[in-house]
Structures are given as C-alpha cells and as structure tokens.
Scaffold this motif. Structure first.
Motif, mmCIF file in Angstrom:
data_model
loop_
_atom_site.group_PDB
_atom_site.id
_atom_site.type_symbol
_atom_site.label_atom_id
_atom_site.label_comp_id
_atom_site.label_asym_id
_atom_site.label_seq_id
_atom_site.Cartn_x
_atom_site.Cartn_y
_atom_site.Cartn_z
ATOM 1 N N ASP A 39 0.816 -1.217 0.000
ATOM 2 C CA ASP A 39 0.000 0.000 0.000
ATOM 3 C C ASP A 39 0.849 1.266 0.000
ATOM 4 N N ASP A 40 2.049 1.172 -0.546
ATOM 5 C CA ASP A 40 2.902 2.354 -0.650
ATOM 6 C C ASP A 40 2.187 3.394 -1.508
ATOM 7 N N PRO A 41 1.927 4.588 -0.976
ATOM 8 C CA PRO A 41 1.172 5.585 -1.735
ATOM 9 C C PRO A 41 1.961 6.248 -2.855
ATOM 10 N N PHE A 42 3.272 6.053 -2.872
ATOM 11 C CA PHE A 42 4.124 6.703 -3.865
ATOM 12 C C PHE A 42 4.684 5.731 -4.898
ATOM 13 N N ILE A 43 4.980 4.514 -4.471
ATOM 14 C CA ILE A 43 5.693 3.570 -5.330
ATOM 15 C C ILE A 43 4.904 2.268 -5.447
ATOM 16 N N PRO A 44 4.308 2.000 -6.601
ATOM 17 C CA PRO A 44 3.566 0.757 -6.785
ATOM 18 C C PRO A 44 4.462 -0.469 -6.597
ATOM 19 N N LEU A 45 3.838 -1.550 -6.224
ATOM 20 C CA LEU A 45 4.576 -2.773 -5.938
ATOM 21 C C LEU A 45 5.378 -3.247 -7.151
ATOM 22 N N TYR A 46 4.834 -3.061 -8.346
ATOM 23 C CA TYR A 46 5.542 -3.563 -9.535
ATOM 24 C C TYR A 46 6.877 -2.843 -9.739
ATOM 25 N N GLU A 47 7.001 -1.605 -9.247
ATOM 26 C CA GLU A 47 8.271 -0.894 -9.359
ATOM 27 C C GLU A 47 9.343 -1.573 -8.506
ATOM 28 N N ALA A 48 8.986 -1.944 -7.283
ATOM 29 C CA ALA A 48 9.922 -2.657 -6.418
ATOM 30 C C ALA A 48 10.278 -4.014 -7.000
ATOM 31 N N GLU A 49 9.295 -4.663 -7.603
ATOM 32 C CA GLU A 49 9.535 -5.993 -8.173
ATOM 33 C C GLU A 49 10.490 -5.925 -9.362
ATOM 34 N N ARG A 50 10.520 -4.814 -10.066
ATOM 35 C CA ARG A 50 11.475 -4.663 -11.178
ATOM 36 C C ARG A 50 12.906 -4.586 -10.642
ATOM 37 N N ILE A 51 13.091 -3.911 -9.511
ATOM 38 C CA ILE A 51 14.410 -3.891 -8.871
ATOM 39 C C ILE A 51 14.777 -5.302 -8.424
ATOM 40 N N CYS A 52 13.822 -5.976 -7.818
ATOM 41 C CA CYS A 52 14.057 -7.349 -7.367
ATOM 42 C C CYS A 52 14.456 -8.249 -8.525
ATOM 43 N N ASP A 86 17.166 -11.227 -0.601
ATOM 44 C CA ASP A 86 15.960 -11.499 0.168
ATOM 45 C C ASP A 86 14.960 -10.368 -0.057
ATOM 46 N N TYR A 87 13.864 -10.671 -0.736
ATOM 47 C CA TYR A 87 12.822 -9.682 -0.990
ATOM 48 C C TYR A 87 11.649 -9.950 -0.054
ATOM 49 N N GLN A 88 11.263 -8.937 0.704
ATOM 50 C CA GLN A 88 10.163 -9.084 1.652
ATOM 51 C C GLN A 88 9.105 -8.025 1.391
ATOM 52 N N MET A 89 7.918 -8.482 1.006
ATOM 53 C CA MET A 89 6.788 -7.590 0.862
ATOM 54 C C MET A 89 6.023 -7.628 2.180
ATOM 55 N N LEU A 90 6.012 -6.511 2.894
ATOM 56 C CA LEU A 90 5.336 -6.425 4.186
ATOM 57 C C LEU A 90 4.058 -5.610 4.002
ATOM 58 N N PRO A 91 2.905 -6.235 4.074
ATOM 59 C CA PRO A 91 1.656 -5.523 3.793
ATOM 60 C C PRO A 91 1.330 -4.467 4.841
ATOM 61 N N HIS A 114 4.767 3.786 3.120
ATOM 62 C CA HIS A 114 6.093 4.117 2.577
ATOM 63 C C HIS A 114 7.175 3.935 3.651
ATOM 64 N N PHE A 115 6.859 3.108 4.646
ATOM 65 C CA PHE A 115 7.790 2.844 5.750
ATOM 66 C C PHE A 115 8.223 4.143 6.433
ATOM 67 N N PHE A 116 7.230 4.923 6.834
ATOM 68 C CA PHE A 116 7.529 6.130 7.601
ATOM 69 C C PHE A 116 7.815 5.799 9.064
ATOM 70 N N GLU A 117 7.258 4.672 9.526
ATOM 71 C CA GLU A 117 7.421 4.265 10.919
ATOM 72 C C GLU A 117 8.511 3.207 11.038
ATOM 73 N N PHE A 118 9.054 3.099 12.237
ATOM 74 C CA PHE A 118 10.091 2.097 12.487
ATOM 75 C C PHE A 118 9.539 0.692 12.248
ATOM 76 N N ALA A 119 10.309 -0.123 11.552
ATOM 77 C CA ALA A 119 9.945 -1.517 11.291
ATOM 78 C C ALA A 119 11.010 -2.418 11.893
ATOM 79 N N PRO A 120 10.658 -3.251 12.863
ATOM 80 C CA PRO A 120 11.665 -4.126 13.478
ATOM 81 C C PRO A 120 12.341 -5.051 12.477
#
Length: 209
Positions: free
Chosen positions: A156-169, A183-188, A192-198
């Motif tokens: 649900d990244d409001p700026f970067i669609p998932l397919y853009e990340a998958e092209r890098i992957c 290691d590619y991890q899609m975390l639903p 845009h990961f504004f908050e800390f992610a453990p």
C-alpha cells in the motif's frame, strides 16, 4: 564524526541513507531509532544529515556516501552496510555500481521516476528515449560489488507501486548462489515505511553476522 577503530572494524559499519526532504535525519522517520538501537547492540552506525536534502541528486549523494565510508572505515572500505530508504535506496543502488559493500538494505525502492520531473532530475533513473534505455541500472556491477541484499516494500505504498519494487528485485535476484543472496520481503500495510519496522533492524543484524 567518530572514526571507527581498526579493532572494531570486524563488525560492518552501518550507514543510514535517508529519503529526500530530511533536514534533520535523526528526527526523521525511523532513522534515529535505528541508529540508537544499533549503537546499543554495539553495531557501529553513521546517521548524518545528507547534503542537497530536497533534490537528493545522485551527483551529490553517491560521493557523500563514499565520503562517509572513507571517514568511518579504518581498514576495509568494503566492510559497510547501507540502509537506504526511498531516495536513499536509489543512492545505495547507484553506489553499489561503483564500490563494494558487505550488504545493502533497500526500503521503498523504485525502478523508474514514475513520470515525476523532480525525481527525474535527481539522476538516478533509467530513461526510455525512442525505445532505447539511457542511464540504465548496472545490475551486474551491483551484484559483483555486493553479495548480500535485503529489500522491503509494502503493498500500500502511496508513492511507489509494488511492480516498481519488483522490477528492482528482478534485476538483482537473478544468479543467486551460496555466495550471493537476495531477500525480498513484501510487508503488507506498511505504507512508505515512515514508521520504524523491526524487520529492518533484524535484517541489519543478520547481515552483520
């Protein structure tokens, strides 16, 4: 800026590469939190303001990352882990085309500028000119210079669609072996990961082992 001693150099140095718009990096998003937690775990970490914070131009950021590596690495300049978020992820990718790294963590990376003229001006993104791509990503050089990668993205990244990340992957995961791991991890639901992610902290710790 503290220089890491040679004896401490066995543990990779972590350099946090922020997204654009961060004039006070340790007060922005989760960068300061990650910095504190890593230091608490005796993992050397550099979390310094980047120049040109709003435009985040490649010509400024990649040399600056290199300067941080040189200033904080006492022995092995390749013994570094880059944690790049958003524009910092793009800078980390381009850094890896030129210099070796122990590992790289990409958070909210994109393949293209998504038609944004400001992003295009930063100089990171390939451009399609009449069917021919200019300024391409040199994935082969990235994989040669860095053998350990972790990539995070959200559905649900409001700026970067998932397919853009998958092209890098797709560009980086090919050719995996015992020596090379991606290691590619899609975390639903992480936006845009504004908050800390453990998970980011766990990824850095795993790369330090």
């Amino acid at each position: 800026m503290m220089l890491v001693t040679k004896s401490a150099q066995l543990t990779p140095i972590v350099i946090i590469c922020p997204g654009n718009g961060c004039t006070k990096i340790r007060e922005s998003n989760w960068y300061g939190t990650l910095h504190r937690l890593l230091l608490k775990k005796s993992i050397p970490c550099v979390c310094e303001n980047f120049p040109d914070p709003y435009r985040a131009r490649r010509e400024k950021w990649v040399p600056y990352i290199r300067s941080l590596v040189e200033q904080n690495s006492a022995a092995d300049l390749g013994n570094v882990i880059l944690v790049g978020h958003s524009s910092g992820a793009q800078a980390s990718l381009r850094y890896a085309e030129l210099y070796p790294s122990h590992g790289i963590v990409l958070v909210s990376a994109t393949y293209s500028d998504l038609g944004d003229s400001g992003e295009r001006a930063s100089g990171y993104y390939p451009q399609n000119n009449g069917g021919e791509e200019s300024n391409p990503y040199r994935f082969d050089e990235m994989k040669k210079n860095c053998k350990r990668w972790v990539q995070f993205h959200s559905d649900d990244d409001p700026f970067i669609p998932l397919y853009e990340a998958e092209r890098i992957c797709d560009g980086l995961k090919t050719g995996e072996s015992e020596e090379y791991l991606y290691d590619y991890q899609m975390l639903p639901g992480r936006s845009h990961f504004f908050e800390f992610a453990p998970e980011i902290l766990e990824a850095v710790e795993s790369l330090c082992k």
